[in-house]
Design a protein around this motif. Structure first.
Motif, PDB file in Angstrom:
ATOM      1  N   SER A  46       0.806  -1.186   0.132  1.00 17.28           N
ATOM      2  CA  SER A  46      -0.141  -0.053  -0.177  1.00 17.28           C
ATOM      3  C   SER A  46       1.059   1.201  -0.235  1.00 17.28           C
ATOM      4  N   ARG A  47       1.975   1.243   0.706  1.00 16.39           N
ATOM      5  CA  ARG A  47       2.904   2.285   0.656  1.00 16.39           C
ATOM      6  C   ARG A  47       3.600   2.744  -0.723  1.00 16.39           C
ATOM      7  N   GLN A  48       3.841   1.427  -1.594  1.00 17.81           N
ATOM      8  CA  GLN A  48       4.093   1.772  -2.692  1.00 17.81           C
ATOM      9  C   GLN A  48       3.279   2.043  -3.556  1.00 17.81           C
ATOM     10  N   ALA A  49       2.261   1.600  -3.547  1.00 21.02           N
ATOM     11  CA  ALA A  49       1.059   2.283  -4.381  1.00 21.02           C
ATOM     12  C   ALA A  49       0.673   3.496  -4.080  1.00 21.02           C
ATOM     13  N   ARG A  50       0.732   4.015  -2.754  1.00 20.70           N
ATOM     14  CA  ARG A  50       0.546   5.533  -2.578  1.00 20.70           C
ATOM     15  C   ARG A  50       1.545   6.254  -3.326  1.00 20.70           C
TER      16      ARG A  50
END
Length: 67
Positions: A46-50
């Motif tokens: 989710s951090r990478q997607a953000r």
């Protein structure tokens, strides 16, 4: 003569410290690397997607280049 004695004492103290550290490290259990849990993997994704979303929005907000 005095410097040699001081140097010898220093070398001996270093040797004894190294020996004691070696003895301590043998008695401890070896480090076991743990796998990431599912929740941690989701958090990383989710951090990478953000970051990707933020990067895309920055590019989209830029005015187009005129040629």
């Amino acid at each position: 003569m005095w410097r040699e004695t001081v140097l010898e004492n220093l070398v001996e103290s270093i040797k004894s410290k190294v020996r004691s550290l070696k003895k301590k490290s043998k008695s401890k259990k070896p480090y076991v690397k743990m796998d990431k849990s599912a929740s941690v993997k989701v958090e990383i994704r989710s951090r990478q997607a953000r970051k990707l979303i933020d990067k895309t929005l920055k590019l989209a907000d830029r005015p187009p280049k005129r040629t």
